[in-house]
Design a protein around this motif. Sequence first.
Motif, mmCIF file in Angstrom:
data_model
loop_
_atom_site.group_PDB
_atom_site.id
_atom_site.type_symbol
_atom_site.label_atom_id
_atom_site.label_comp_id
_atom_site.label_asym_id
_atom_site.label_seq_id
_atom_site.Cartn_x
_atom_site.Cartn_y
_atom_site.Cartn_z
ATOM 1 N N ARG A 86 -10.552 104.990 11.918
ATOM 2 C CA ARG A 86 -10.120 105.446 10.598
ATOM 3 C C ARG A 86 -8.735 106.088 10.657
ATOM 4 N N LEU A 87 -8.437 106.722 11.768
ATOM 5 C CA LEU A 87 -7.105 107.280 11.943
ATOM 6 C C LEU A 87 -6.063 106.166 11.959
ATOM 7 N N LEU A 88 -6.370 105.095 12.639
ATOM 8 C CA LEU A 88 -5.463 103.949 12.672
ATOM 9 C C LEU A 88 -5.273 103.359 11.271
ATOM 10 N N ILE A 89 -6.361 103.236 10.543
ATOM 11 C CA ILE A 89 -6.284 102.692 9.184
ATOM 12 C C ILE A 89 -5.426 103.597 8.301
ATOM 13 N N PHE A 90 -5.599 104.899 8.443
ATOM 14 C CA PHE A 90 -4.810 105.868 7.675
ATOM 15 C C PHE A 90 -3.321 105.709 7.958
ATOM 16 N N ALA A 91 -2.966 105.572 9.233
ATOM 17 C CA ALA A 91 -1.560 105.401 9.606
ATOM 18 C C ALA A 91 -1.013 104.071 9.096
ATOM 19 N N LEU A 92 -1.792 103.010 9.252
ATOM 20 C CA LEU A 92 -1.343 101.693 8.785
ATOM 21 C C LEU A 92 -1.200 101.660 7.268
ATOM 22 N N PHE A 93 -2.106 102.334 6.574
ATOM 23 C CA PHE A 93 -2.009 102.395 5.114
ATOM 24 C C PHE A 93 -0.733 103.117 4.690
ATOM 25 N N SER A 94 -0.394 104.213 5.357
ATOM 26 C CA SER A 94 0.815 104.966 5.016
ATOM 27 C C SER A 94 2.057 104.112 5.213
ATOM 28 N N PHE A 95 2.105 103.390 6.328
ATOM 29 C CA PHE A 95 3.266 102.545 6.602
ATOM 30 C C PHE A 95 3.309 101.341 5.660
ATOM 31 N N ALA A 96 2.152 100.755 5.375
ATOM 32 C CA ALA A 96 2.095 99.611 4.461
ATOM 33 C C ALA A 96 2.552 100.012 3.060
ATOM 34 N N ALA A 97 2.209 101.221 2.636
ATOM 35 C CA ALA A 97 2.644 101.705 1.331
ATOM 36 C C ALA A 97 4.166 101.797 1.273
ATOM 37 N N GLN A 98 4.775 102.251 2.357
ATOM 38 C CA GLN A 98 6.237 102.323 2.412
ATOM 39 C C GLN A 98 6.866 100.930 2.328
ATOM 40 N N LEU A 99 6.278 99.976 3.053
ATOM 41 C CA LEU A 99 6.807 98.612 3.039
ATOM 42 C C LEU A 99 6.679 97.984 1.656
ATOM 43 N N CYS A 100 5.546 98.218 1.010
ATOM 44 C CA CYS A 100 5.331 97.644 -0.329
ATOM 45 C C CYS A 100 6.317 98.229 -1.340
ATOM 46 N N LEU A 101 6.531 99.519 -1.264
ATOM 47 C CA LEU A 101 7.479 100.156 -2.178
ATOM 48 C C LEU A 101 8.898 99.633 -1.950
ATOM 49 N N ALA A 102 9.271 99.501 -0.672
ATOM 50 C CA ALA A 102 10.602 98.994 -0.357
ATOM 51 C C ALA A 102 10.763 97.556 -0.822
ATOM 52 N N ALA A 103 9.713 96.746 -0.645
ATOM 53 C CA ALA A 103 9.768 95.350 -1.094
ATOM 54 C C ALA A 103 9.907 95.275 -2.615
ATOM 55 N N TYR A 104 9.200 96.161 -3.309
ATOM 56 C CA TYR A 104 9.269 96.178 -4.772
ATOM 57 C C TYR A 104 10.682 96.502 -5.242
ATOM 58 N N PHE A 105 11.305 97.498 -4.614
ATOM 59 C CA PHE A 105 12.650 97.892 -5.035
ATOM 60 C C PHE A 105 13.740 96.983 -4.461
ATOM 61 N N SER A 106 13.339 95.995 -3.646
ATOM 62 C CA SER A 106 14.294 95.010 -3.152
ATOM 63 C C SER A 106 14.345 93.764 -4.030
ATOM 64 N N MET A 107 13.491 93.733 -5.033
ATOM 65 C CA MET A 107 13.442 92.573 -5.925
ATOM 66 C C MET A 107 14.710 92.490 -6.770
ATOM 67 N N PRO A 108 15.100 91.269 -7.158
ATOM 68 C CA PRO A 108 16.289 91.106 -8.019
ATOM 69 C C PRO A 108 16.173 91.943 -9.289
ATOM 70 N N GLY A 109 17.267 92.574 -9.633
ATOM 71 C CA GLY A 109 17.274 93.447 -10.801
ATOM 72 C C GLY A 109 17.093 94.898 -10.432
ATOM 73 N N ARG A 110 16.440 95.171 -9.301
ATOM 74 C CA ARG A 110 16.262 96.538 -8.840
ATOM 75 C C ARG A 110 17.129 96.835 -7.616
ATOM 76 N N ALA A 111 17.294 95.833 -6.764
ATOM 77 C CA ALA A 111 18.070 96.033 -5.540
ATOM 78 C C ALA A 111 19.523 96.386 -5.831
ATOM 79 N N GLU A 112 20.032 95.969 -6.981
ATOM 80 C CA GLU A 112 21.439 96.195 -7.311
ATOM 81 C C GLU A 112 21.685 97.558 -7.959
ATOM 82 N N LEU A 113 20.630 98.291 -8.309
ATOM 83 C CA LEU A 113 20.803 99.566 -8.998
ATOM 84 C C LEU A 113 21.434 100.602 -8.065
#
Length: 383
Positions: free
Chosen positions: A174-201
């Motif tokens: 569960r500790l591993l899952i917690f760490a992976l979830f935290s990192f995955a959340a960061q990656l998802c947020l970064a991917a979202y803000f890298s989308m066209p229309g947001r990356a240029e802001l």
Amino acid sequence: MRFFKIWECMMPISSDRSGAIPALTGLRFAAALMVFFSHYNIPGLNGWALRVQGSGYSGVTFFFVLSGFIIAYNYLDRFESDPIKNTYQYIVSRFARIYPLYALCIIYPWMNSGLETPLLPYLVGVQAWSSDVYFSFGINGPAWSVSVEVFLYLTFPLLIPVLSKLNVIKSRNRLLIFALFSFAAQLCLAAYFSMPGRAELTSINPDSAHRWLYRMPATRIFDFCLGIAAAIYYKRHFVATNKVQRTWSRAVTASLLLILVLMGWSKNFLSAFSWDAAYAALFTIVILGVAIDQKSKVSAAFSGKRMILLGESSFAFYLIHAILRPLYTAHPSGSLMYQVLHLAIFLLIVTCISIGLHLSIERPLQKSIKQLFSKKKSTVAVA
């Protein structure tokens, strides 16, 4: 399932660990230097080297991960057993640690600014929540990260009981899952803000990645959680062997090299990933690896008495390096040797002043505040 079985074998349970980890203190100064050089250009650099210097803003990600690690390392046992009883002393300790010097480095530049900016939001540490980048970075620009730290500190007494209830602390999987979830959340947020229309802001846009990923306290919680997860692993699930320590030492070296590559990579520079996700996991490996192998070359380099003093003074260094900008005026027309020497002298001045502030203000007031509030609590208990 096979992955978790391998993970189970890699992480035998050990006894709790305590005591200072000197290299982590020394590394704080290295991170502060990263931020310093992102604000003051080293003369003669261009291309890849210039981007490495400009990417020094990633040093704040190191501080947020390190905060999670150090706080969990020192307070995990107390908050796991009795969070209500230990919250008071924890709040006093955190307040004494950061507030006196922080307040000084807010009030003085505010007085120099003409008193037009509202002071209260900065004194209570909420400026980073503002959508206005000029307000977030107002009065003393680097102080925005203290606003984030205040939020992270306040979440810790709530996080540990929740993690304990979910059995994250005792369960390796569960500790591993917690760490992976935290990192995955960061990656998802970064991917979202890298989308066209947001990356240029740009950073001044309230919908930009800079606002939501870099300076927003709520999203920085994932850095904090990675640090907490690393501390739990180190305290509860790691057993030291020469082979494992050597492996972690190599992981630290590889992570540092990869961080350097990412800092100089043109596609990563000022990207949505660079604000946090690109570095958070790597800094976590560095922090954990240094703690695990305290005899490695990296640990030895940051464990000396001078490095520890610089690390202890790094908070003051971080807070004053922008305030002292009037003392430094770059002269591009001068020779390269002159420019480098000029910046080196300024860096020396900032370092000396920060050590003086640490020894004369930060450390004495921290001790006095702890004693004052401890006496008050004792008096109330007796009454």
